[in-house]
Design an enzyme around this catalytic site. Sequence first.
Site, PDB file in Angstrom:
ATOM      1  N   GLY A 231       0.830  -1.202   0.000  1.00  0.00           N
ATOM      2  CA  GLY A 231       0.000   0.000   0.000  1.00  0.00           C
ATOM      3  C   GLY A 231       0.863   1.250   0.000  1.00  0.00           C
ATOM      4  O   GLY A 231       1.994   1.230  -0.487  1.00  0.00           O
ATOM      5  N   VAL A 235       0.746   4.762   5.154  1.00  0.00           N
ATOM      6  CA  VAL A 235       0.207   3.671   5.983  1.00  0.00           C
ATOM      7  C   VAL A 235       1.329   2.686   6.319  1.00  0.00           C
ATOM      8  O   VAL A 235       1.391   2.151   7.427  1.00  0.00           O
ATOM      9  CB  VAL A 235      -0.973   2.976   5.273  1.00  0.00           C
ATOM     10  N   GLU A 253       5.664  -3.445   0.891  1.00  0.00           N
ATOM     11  CA  GLU A 253       5.758  -3.109  -0.537  1.00  0.00           C
ATOM     12  C   GLU A 253       4.967  -1.822  -0.735  1.00  0.00           C
ATOM     13  O   GLU A 253       3.738  -1.836  -0.725  1.00  0.00           O
ATOM     14  CB  GLU A 253       5.186  -4.255  -1.381  1.00  0.00           C
TER      15      GLU A 253
END
Length: 485
Positions: A231, A235, A253
């Site tokens: 994402g 976050v 990732e």
Amino acid sequence: MSHFTDLAHQYIDGEWKPGSGSWDIIDFNPYTGEKLASITVATADEVDRAYRAAERAQTAWAETNPYTRRLVFERALRIVEDREEEIAETIVAELGGTRLKAAFELHLAKEFLREAIQLALRPEGRILPSPVDGKENRVYRVPVGVVGVISPFNFPFLLSIKSVAPALALGNAVVLKPHQNTPICGGTLVAKVLEEAGLPAGLLNVVVTDIAEIGDALLTHPVPKVISFTGSDKVGRHVATVCAQNFKHAVLELGGNSALIVLDDADVDYAVDAAVFSRFVHQGQVCMAANRILVDRTLEEEFTEKFVAKVKTLRVGDPADPATHIGPLINSQQAESVAAVVDQTVAAGATALLHGTVEGNLVSPSVLTGIAADAPVLSQEIFGPVALVIPFDGEEEAVRIANDTPYGLSGAVHTGDVERGVRVAKRIHTGMIHINDGTVHDEPIVPFGGEKHSGVGRLNGDAMVESFTTQKWISIQHGRSRFPF
């Protein structure tokens, strides 16, 4: 679209049930605005049930012969092949992927299932020498136990399978939380395929929920040992922090701001084709997309003219129409924020060679140039169909501009001299970079991941063994040790 309603449930311990939260996640078709399904959210209590079910089921699964485990993935591959058309339609409807994009995502999903079949047999133990007489050192590769997987909305079917299948193949159990915008493709559809493939109950659980409901329960729960998150870097930073506080390993990732560099000896027509695909595939909602297109000043005029001409030919519209190149963005917030970035950049003095328009969630392409070196747009990830064309004078400047970003995921270098391309590529701080090709690539056994804010750790091939297993030292004293007291 009846199968949407069939899959609009939580999947916990082998049972399909509605969540017990007090509100629903509504799954919309981003092109038509049609409501596909509504799913009552899972609560923190259900997250706990999912993790506990995973923990219970994992013990026997880890002891299952890996040759038996791999049969599940062989069957899953056949199911995906048999239902390819239906899954493609689901991708088109739920995330507005074009037919081309759905085919691309399914092709890769099948490759990763093929790799999962191999991965079941990949872990190897070792026997290491000891300085102590009579001692034998065995190092075992064992599953970590339970893995939490959080997948994104852009390639949800692929990116869920990419972590879920290897984690399971290596003897772990999984709790998967798909993105709220793609709960079916990224979540329950994956569970359905594996359930039909014979995966025992409890080994894969899918919780469709939101931070507003569960907070950090997915990350702080004592059961999972590894969290695989795909994402945004914003976050991702939070996930990494919470995982570290709770002694969990995070595989991250994250976003990108990749540069596609066109050196002065490049094949211009070919570079244009590579750049157009790398920027506009799936409406630019790709972490590896060529966000910035760097062109040697000697080629700037020719490249830009041909690039804009090609972008003008891209068809924007219904993703279900095979002739469409660019479908909708995932939701109205994304569409509005991409349009705002273009307007702000132009207001700050950039030239719009093409200025995209917004119609619903459809955003047509923009091509911007003449961007000030300190413009914020140059260092951010644009998740939409916006190309930035940036001229440079010579290799040194190309490298400096390419590296002037907090991200380092992918990239490309176009040149008539392959080894020159490699020399430049080695100087770009990025996890992956491609000579004379596009920036959007993923292969089952090649280490996939980024540097800087683009992530931590790698996926694919041996990196899956590294991420989803741990090492255990067992020593045997065949003689007798001497103890000093």
